[in-house]
Design a protein around this motif. Sequence first.
Motif, PDB file in Angstrom:
ATOM      1  N   LEU A 267       5.490   2.914  16.738  1.00  0.00           N
ATOM      2  CA  LEU A 267       5.859   2.633  15.276  1.00  0.00           C
ATOM      3  C   LEU A 267       7.321   1.748  15.512  1.00  0.00           C
ATOM      4  O   LEU A 267       7.332   0.767  14.762  1.00  0.00           O
ATOM      5  N   PHE A 268       8.189   2.021  16.231  1.00  0.00           N
ATOM      6  CA  PHE A 268       9.571   1.759  16.085  1.00  0.00           C
ATOM      7  C   PHE A 268       9.618   0.491  17.153  1.00  0.00           C
ATOM      8  O   PHE A 268      10.351  -0.378  16.630  1.00  0.00           O
ATOM      9  N   LYS A 269       8.978   0.469  18.124  1.00  0.00           N
ATOM     10  CA  LYS A 269       9.295  -0.687  19.272  1.00  0.00           C
ATOM     11  C   LYS A 269      10.997  -0.634  19.442  1.00  0.00           C
ATOM     12  O   LYS A 269      11.725  -0.062  18.964  1.00  0.00           O
ATOM     13  N   GLY A 270      11.234  -1.230  20.800  1.00  0.00           N
ATOM     14  CA  GLY A 270      12.652  -1.090  21.316  1.00  0.00           C
ATOM     15  C   GLY A 270      12.804   0.088  21.936  1.00  0.00           C
ATOM     16  O   GLY A 270      11.952   0.593  22.589  1.00  0.00           O
ATOM     17  N   LEU A 324       4.580  -5.327   3.795  1.00  0.00           N
ATOM     18  CA  LEU A 324       4.829  -5.633   5.235  1.00  0.00           C
ATOM     19  C   LEU A 324       6.089  -4.738   5.765  1.00  0.00           C
ATOM     20  O   LEU A 324       7.130  -5.139   5.227  1.00  0.00           O
ATOM     21  N   LEU A 325       5.863  -4.248   6.762  1.00  0.00           N
ATOM     22  CA  LEU A 325       6.847  -3.268   7.575  1.00  0.00           C
ATOM     23  C   LEU A 325       6.997  -3.842   8.928  1.00  0.00           C
ATOM     24  O   LEU A 325       6.130  -4.483   9.508  1.00  0.00           O
ATOM     25  N   GLY A 326       8.081  -3.239   9.415  1.00  0.00           N
ATOM     26  CA  GLY A 326       8.078  -3.772  10.936  1.00  0.00           C
ATOM     27  C   GLY A 326       9.155  -4.938  11.515  1.00  0.00           C
ATOM     28  O   GLY A 326       8.382  -5.839  11.474  1.00  0.00           O
ATOM     29  N   GLY A 327      10.283  -4.655  11.719  1.00  0.00           N
ATOM     30  CA  GLY A 327      11.070  -6.046  12.315  1.00  0.00           C
ATOM     31  C   GLY A 327      11.432  -6.754  11.122  1.00  0.00           C
ATOM     32  O   GLY A 327      11.630  -7.879  11.460  1.00  0.00           O
ATOM     33  N   ARG A 349      15.392   0.808   9.742  1.00  0.00           N
ATOM     34  CA  ARG A 349      16.677   0.992  10.674  1.00  0.00           C
ATOM     35  C   ARG A 349      17.813  -0.133  10.370  1.00  0.00           C
ATOM     36  O   ARG A 349      18.919   0.416  10.147  1.00  0.00           O
ATOM     37  N   ALA A 350      17.368  -1.168   9.422  1.00  0.00           N
ATOM     38  CA  ALA A 350      18.319  -2.239   9.457  1.00  0.00           C
ATOM     39  C   ALA A 350      19.569  -1.549   8.262  1.00  0.00           C
ATOM     40  O   ALA A 350      20.491  -1.955   8.257  1.00  0.00           O
ATOM     41  N   LEU A 351      18.554  -0.844   7.465  1.00  0.00           N
ATOM     42  CA  LEU A 351      19.338  -0.264   6.156  1.00  0.00           C
ATOM     43  C   LEU A 351      20.323   0.864   6.481  1.00  0.00           C
ATOM     44  O   LEU A 351      21.088   1.299   5.802  1.00  0.00           O
ATOM     45  N   LEU A 352      19.681   1.664   7.675  1.00  0.00           N
ATOM     46  CA  LEU A 352      20.356   2.487   8.003  1.00  0.00           C
ATOM     47  C   LEU A 352      21.921   2.160   8.530  1.00  0.00           C
ATOM     48  O   LEU A 352      22.994   2.844   8.432  1.00  0.00           O
ATOM     49  N   ARG A 353      21.778   1.119   9.268  1.00  0.00           N
ATOM     50  CA  ARG A 353      23.123   0.345   9.870  1.00  0.00           C
ATOM     51  C   ARG A 353      23.834  -0.225   8.615  1.00  0.00           C
ATOM     52  O   ARG A 353      25.266  -0.024   8.883  1.00  0.00           O
ATOM     53  N   GLU A 354      23.255  -0.754   7.809  1.00  0.00           N
ATOM     54  CA  GLU A 354      23.854  -1.342   6.804  1.00  0.00           C
ATOM     55  C   GLU A 354      23.389  -1.339   5.425  1.00  0.00           C
ATOM     56  O   GLU A 354      22.425  -2.040   5.086  1.00  0.00           O
ATOM     57  N   PRO A 355      23.709  -0.284   4.650  1.00  0.00           N
ATOM     58  CA  PRO A 355      23.226  -0.070   3.248  1.00  0.00           C
ATOM     59  C   PRO A 355      23.177  -1.210   2.526  1.00  0.00           C
ATOM     60  O   PRO A 355      22.295  -1.157   1.629  1.00  0.00           O
ATOM     61  N   ASP A 356      24.230  -2.036   2.694  1.00  0.00           N
ATOM     62  CA  ASP A 356      24.495  -3.213   1.747  1.00  0.00           C
ATOM     63  C   ASP A 356      24.034  -4.508   2.199  1.00  0.00           C
ATOM     64  O   ASP A 356      24.396  -5.484   1.678  1.00  0.00           O
ATOM     65  N   ALA A 367      22.755 -14.660   6.502  1.00  0.00           N
ATOM     66  CA  ALA A 367      23.345 -13.237   7.133  1.00  0.00           C
ATOM     67  C   ALA A 367      22.284 -12.441   7.943  1.00  0.00           C
ATOM     68  O   ALA A 367      21.015 -12.527   7.767  1.00  0.00           O
ATOM     69  N   LYS A 368      22.612 -11.926   9.123  1.00  0.00           N
ATOM     70  CA  LYS A 368      21.845 -11.236   9.920  1.00  0.00           C
ATOM     71  C   LYS A 368      21.950  -9.829  10.106  1.00  0.00           C
ATOM     72  O   LYS A 368      23.406  -9.307  10.032  1.00  0.00           O
ATOM     73  N   SER A 369      21.126  -8.936  10.037  1.00  0.00           N
ATOM     74  CA  SER A 369      21.351  -7.470  10.498  1.00  0.00           C
ATOM     75  C   SER A 369      22.128  -7.363  11.691  1.00  0.00           C
ATOM     76  O   SER A 369      21.922  -8.002  12.754  1.00  0.00           O
ATOM     77  N   LEU A 370      22.915  -6.255  11.482  1.00  0.00           N
ATOM     78  CA  LEU A 370      23.641  -5.758  12.784  1.00  0.00           C
ATOM     79  C   LEU A 370      22.813  -4.712  13.716  1.00  0.00           C
ATOM     80  O   LEU A 370      23.100  -4.424  14.748  1.00  0.00           O
ATOM     81  N   CYS A 371      21.589  -4.325  13.129  1.00  0.00           N
ATOM     82  CA  CYS A 371      20.974  -3.447  13.881  1.00  0.00           C
ATOM     83  C   CYS A 371      20.223  -4.215  15.166  1.00  0.00           C
ATOM     84  O   CYS A 371      19.880  -5.194  15.238  1.00  0.00           O
ATOM     85  N   ILE A 372      20.628  -3.266  16.262  1.00  0.00           N
ATOM     86  CA  ILE A 372      19.982  -3.866  17.838  1.00  0.00           C
ATOM     87  C   ILE A 372      18.881  -2.910  18.149  1.00  0.00           C
ATOM     88  O   ILE A 372      18.557  -3.091  19.431  1.00  0.00           O
ATOM     89  N   HIS A 373      18.391  -2.233  17.414  1.00  0.00           N
ATOM     90  CA  HIS A 373      16.917  -1.650  17.670  1.00  0.00           C
ATOM     91  C   HIS A 373      17.095  -0.572  18.853  1.00  0.00           C
ATOM     92  O   HIS A 373      16.178  -0.546  19.815  1.00  0.00           O
TER      93      HIS A 373
END
Length: 405
Positions: A267-270, A324-327, A349-356, A367-373
């Motif tokens: 499910l998660f990949k990475g 659509l979910l995933g990445g 995951r991206a919203l865990l890293r940055e709720p805003d 703007a780019k997500s800071l999540c590095i998976h």
Amino acid sequence: MDASDVPDVLAPARLGPVTLRNRIIKSATFEHMSPGALVGDALIEFHRRVAAGGVGMTTVAYCAVAPEGRTEADQLWMRPEAVPGLHRLTDAVHTRGAAVSAQIGHAGPVANAKSTGHRSLSASRRIAPIGPTLVHAATAADIARIRGAHGAAARYAIESGFDAVEIHFGHNYFASSFLSPVLNRRRDAYGGSLRNRARVVRETAAEVRAAVGDRIAVLAKLNMDDGVPGGFWLDEAIQVAKWLEEDGNLDALELTVGSSLMNPMYLFKGDAPIDEFGATMSPFMRWGVKMFGRFFLRSYPYQDLFMLDAARQIRANVDMPLVLLGGITDKPGMDRAMAEGFEFVAMARALLREPDLINRIDADHSAKSLCIHCNKCMPTIFYDTHCVLAKPEPRAGDPIVTGHR
């Protein structure tokens, strides 16, 4: 789809009877913030921050429909005692302008019977990997009871102020175990042919719709692929999606993959955080994870929109709204999902890293997500779900420190 017909992902949209402020949904991620199987202050703060961060709707996970349907003892269980806390949560989300959904379901063979104190149930009898303990085959009476419990949970969701419920039909939980040829070896009306294996899913969706009418939206989360040899696969998922559309009980379908029971990283990949998982366990279990974890926590390369290829095939066969979910991590990815014909996108995951993150994207479309998976958030579900790389946010009850910075 003509460019002029592509919806704006940041504009308001209808989901069944509900209007969302945009087409972005915070996907369910088990928070482990419900001590005593009731809402804790940290859970309210978790979803308040995501709502304040700009999503159209946030999803509370995981709201079990029965005591044995929890994965562990402190998982939220939908019952009258849970309603006051859930109402405080929905009020907090609504105050920040977002809608809120309750993910309802039954863990089935993924439940830890030693923790819950109840028998684990699945389509067929098997040995659970956790324990190990015996997972019992659900009887016809069990199936009817659990189906009814979904309807009751949906009514509790309405009483608690939720705008939607999402029925969990994925990840080899109870309903998904019936869909899987590997897990379902029954010879009754719930086993054998795909039509029989899909009965639990279809009957549960009908039960929930009958319980809520058109008062709230009803979504379901459906596996496209278990990621397990001989398991539920895309060709069967297409047919089940068609049946669910024909039945007319759902306002949208969120597409997912993977088996929490047998292949969770699918499910998660990475990266597979084997050492971090081991650190949450007893010394004996830690040794087992160190020695054999790579066989259970397999690594799969990450890429943006990693479920798109499979989801396209569902999209080509049904007209109902799809999530659509995933990445999905930035505006270009969201825009591509809209151009491919999906009505909503889901992020986790991206919203865990940055709720805003959604507010940042709304202000700056580049703007780019800071999540590095890295997936090191995954083991935190055992104690307090969060991104290990993010700056800790103040929690309800934390002391307020003043002074110069």
